[in-house]
Every structure is written in structure tokens, then in C-alpha cells.
Design a protein around this motif. Structure first.
Motif, PDB file in Angstrom:
ATOM      1  N   ASP A   1     -11.279 -12.481  -4.433  1.00  9.30           N
ATOM      2  CA  ASP A   1     -10.190 -11.579  -4.079  1.00  9.30           C
ATOM      3  C   ASP A   1      -8.961 -11.827  -4.954  1.00  9.30           C
ATOM      4  N   SER A   2      -8.616 -13.099  -5.159  1.00  7.79           N
ATOM      5  CA  SER A   2      -7.424 -13.430  -5.946  1.00  7.79           C
ATOM      6  C   SER A   2      -7.587 -13.033  -7.408  1.00  7.79           C
ATOM      7  N   GLY A   3      -8.816 -13.139  -7.913  1.00  3.77           N
ATOM      8  CA  GLY A   3      -9.068 -12.773  -9.306  1.00  3.77           C
ATOM      9  C   GLY A   3      -9.354 -11.310  -9.495  1.00  3.77           C
ATOM     10  N   GLY A   4      -9.596 -10.601  -8.396  1.00  4.79           N
ATOM     11  CA  GLY A   4      -9.827  -9.166  -8.474  1.00  4.79           C
ATOM     12  C   GLY A   4     -11.168  -8.785  -9.062  1.00  4.79           C
ATOM     13  N   ILE A   5     -12.199  -9.644  -8.876  1.00  5.47           N
ATOM     14  CA  ILE A   5     -13.507  -9.334  -9.435  1.00  5.47           C
ATOM     15  C   ILE A   5     -14.606  -9.574  -8.394  1.00  5.47           C
ATOM     16  N   VAL A   6     -15.696  -8.839  -8.586  1.00  2.00           N
ATOM     17  CA  VAL A   6     -16.901  -9.020  -7.795  1.00  2.00           C
ATOM     18  C   VAL A   6     -18.052  -9.154  -8.787  1.00  2.00           C
ATOM     19  N   THR A   7     -18.789 -10.260  -8.708  1.00  4.86           N
ATOM     20  CA  THR A   7     -19.917 -10.477  -9.605  1.00  4.86           C
ATOM     21  C   THR A   7     -21.215 -10.278  -8.842  1.00  4.86           C
ATOM     22  N   VAL A   8     -22.079  -9.419  -9.360  1.00  5.59           N
ATOM     23  CA  VAL A   8     -23.361  -9.148  -8.729  1.00  5.59           C
ATOM     24  C   VAL A   8     -24.487  -9.475  -9.708  1.00  5.59           C
TER      25      VAL A   8
ATOM     26  N   ALA B   1     -31.895  -9.881 -12.232  1.00  8.24           N
ATOM     27  CA  ALA B   1     -31.634 -11.193 -12.837  1.00  8.24           C
ATOM     28  C   ALA B   1     -30.483 -11.193 -13.826  1.00  8.24           C
ATOM     29  N   ALA B   2     -29.805 -10.081 -13.989  1.00  6.63           N
ATOM     30  CA  ALA B   2     -28.689 -10.008 -14.932  1.00  6.63           C
ATOM     31  C   ALA B   2     -27.364  -9.965 -14.181  1.00  6.63           C
ATOM     32  N   PRO B   3     -26.423 -10.869 -14.499  1.00  6.38           N
ATOM     33  CA  PRO B   3     -25.113 -10.851 -13.829  1.00  6.38           C
ATOM     34  C   PRO B   3     -24.239  -9.716 -14.364  1.00  6.38           C
ATOM     35  N   ILE B   4     -23.539  -9.055 -13.469  1.00  5.24           N
ATOM     36  CA  ILE B   4     -22.624  -7.975 -13.831  1.00  5.24           C
ATOM     37  C   ILE B   4     -21.307  -8.226 -13.106  1.00  5.24           C
ATOM     38  N   THR B   5     -20.209  -8.238 -13.842  1.00  2.00           N
ATOM     39  CA  THR B   5     -18.895  -8.444 -13.245  1.00  2.00           C
ATOM     40  C   THR B   5     -18.172  -7.104 -13.138  1.00  2.00           C
ATOM     41  N   LEU B   6     -17.732  -6.801 -11.928  1.00  2.00           N
ATOM     42  CA  LEU B   6     -17.031  -5.549 -11.649  1.00  2.00           C
ATOM     43  C   LEU B   6     -15.623  -5.857 -11.153  1.00  2.00           C
ATOM     44  N   SER B   7     -14.691  -4.987 -11.461  1.00  2.00           N
ATOM     45  CA  SER B   7     -13.360  -5.117 -10.871  1.00  2.00           C
ATOM     46  C   SER B   7     -13.443  -4.709  -9.406  1.00  2.00           C
ATOM     47  N   ARG B   8     -12.527  -5.202  -8.591  1.00  2.00           N
ATOM     48  CA  ARG B   8     -12.516  -4.812  -7.180  1.00  2.00           C
ATOM     49  C   ARG B   8     -12.268  -3.313  -7.044  1.00  2.00           C
ATOM     50  N   GLU B   9     -11.512  -2.751  -7.967  1.00  2.00           N
ATOM     51  CA  GLU B   9     -11.260  -1.309  -7.932  1.00  2.00           C
ATOM     52  C   GLU B   9     -12.566  -0.531  -8.052  1.00  2.00           C
TER      53      GLU B   9
END
Length: 240
Positions: free
Chosen positions: A190-197, A201-209
Motif C-alpha cells: 500500500d505504501s509503495g503503491g504497487i501490487v505484484t502478481v 509463473a511470471a511476476p507482473i508489477t501493477l500500480s494500485r491505480e
């Protein structure tokens, strides 16, 4: 018969009110949604109110009457069935069908829409996961949650996309996230504003927006590395 303009207004008012738990839609919100000036909206709201489709109070906002809500759902039914028809029969991608449906939704009859509905075997949702109103005006919305609020370590299935702009949908396609994607939340900062999924098997980083615009449901214990469902042209249970 309501004009194209009135249909666009009641559809916009309906969608805004739904997004904010049936609170009145403000003039500025409608102006932004339709790409017109606030003054134009104020004038049209008076006309719509006089026609019995809405209740408008200056400086407070506008809500639809039962008649206005019924009209809005008819327009949404046309729009969403046309989107799905174009995706299934002409193989248009999910980032192409919205604009085409906007152009067609006011031109087709309810009889033709009912035939499309039957041809598609009475689908529950359109290519973006939006629920399709039934012919009797009822609407069933499947339970879903924002990806931004999804627990870490719990598998999800992408069931609805709230931002249906072409650019956003192409962005999701490029990231390998069509409707029906199975994934797992690895980090929700939450503090960094990111969600990693993790998806296949591949990591994807998304913004909270971005994550806030994605609605998900439980994926029956599956992780993102296990499988992926049908692509975006296939509907999942689940805004224009």
C-alpha cells in the motif's frame, strides 16, 4: 422514442450512480463522462427531468426514476450484447468492440437484440465482464473484489475490467492479462503503491491505480502458474 442524446445521458447517469452506491450524479461527472460542457449538461438534465426519466436538483445532482433506470438498462443491454456478438462472430478484440457498440447501440431494435441474446445462448456478461441486463430489465451482478484489496497468497480469476478504454485494454493484453486470467497475489504494498502478481509463473508489477480497475473472484485454489482461462472474447461472470 427517446433520442440518441437522451439515451446516452441516462446510461451515463446510471453508471455514475451505480459506481457511487446510488448517490446522485453531479453535473461535472456527467460532463466528463460525455465530453460536453457543464452548461450543456444542466440544460439537458432539465429536459430529462421534465420527461419523467430523472429527478434533478440544482447543486445536488441527478438520480434516475424507475422509467429512466429501465431505459438505461435497455441501452446497456444493447451495448453489451453487441460487444459480445462482435467479439464472438467477427473476432474483434476486446479493445475494439466498445467503440463499435457505441455506434450501433442506438440503431438496433429490441427485437434484434433479443435475437442476438438467443443466438449467444443468453450470456451473463460481455467481453469486459460487465453483466448483461435480461430482457425483463433485471440485472444480476456476480460478486467480485478489487485486485488492489485482494489478499497476498490467494489465487484470483480476473472477472471484470472497469476501465474499458482501448489503451488500457491493450495494456492488459500486452501484460498477458485477458479476462479469465488466473493469477496469484505475491505482494500488495500500500505504501509503495504497487501490487505484484504471478501469472503463469511470471511476476507482473501493477500500480494500485491499475489494480483498482480490475475486479477478481476466487480461483478455486489455483495459482497463476497452473492455468489460464479462455481469452477476452469469452465472457466471464460479472461497465460498458
Amino acid at each position: 422514442m427517446p433520442s440518441l442524446t437522451i439515451e446516452n445521458y441516462v446510461k451515463s447517469i446510471y453508471q455514475i450512480c451505480v459506481q457511487q452506491n446510488d448517490q446522485p450524479a453531479a453535473t461535472g461527472q456527467i460532463a466528463t463522462s460525455l465530453g460536453v460542457s457543464p452548461g450543456t449538461v444542466t440544460s439537458m438534465l432539465k429536459t430529462i427531468s421534465e420527461s419523467g426519466l430523472a429527478e434533478y436538483t440544482p447543486y445536488e445532482g441527478v438520480c434516475l426514476t424507475d422509467a429512466g433506470r429501465a431505459l438505461a438498462l435497455r441501452v446497456l443491454r444493447r451495448h453489451r450484447l453487441i460487444e459480445l456478438f462482435l467479439a464472438k462472430t467477427l473476432d474483434l478484440s476486446w479493445d475494439e468492440v466498445h467503440e463499435e457498440a457505441e455506434n450501433m447501440e442506438h440503431a438496433v431494435s429490441d427485437r434484434l437484440v433479443d435475437r442476438i441474446d438467443a443466438y449467444l445462448d443468453f450470456p451473463a456478461s460481455d467481453p469486459h465482464g460487465d453483466p448483461i441486463p435480461k430482457a425483463d430489465g433485471t440485472l444480476t451482478v456476480a460478486q467480485a473484489h478489487s485486485l488492489a484489496d485482494w489478499p497476498v497468497g490467494q489465487a484470483f480469476r480476473l472477472v471484470r475490467v472497469l476501465d474499458q478504454s482501448s489503451d488500457f485494454l491493450r495494456y492488459l493484453s500486452e501484460r498477458g492479462m485477458p479476462l479469465g486470467t488466473i493469477g496469484n497475489v505475491e505482494e500488495n504494498c500500500d505504501s509503495g503503491g504497487i501490487v505484484t502478481v504471478t501469472i503463469r509463473a511470471a511476476p507482473i508489477t501493477l500500480s494500485r491505480e491499475v489494480a483498482e480497475k480490475l475486479l477478481v473472484a476466487p480461483a478455486a485454489g489455483m495459482r497463476g502458474s497452473d492455468t489460464i482461462l479462455e481469452p477476452a472474447a469469452k465472457p466471464a461472470d460479472g461497465t460498458d
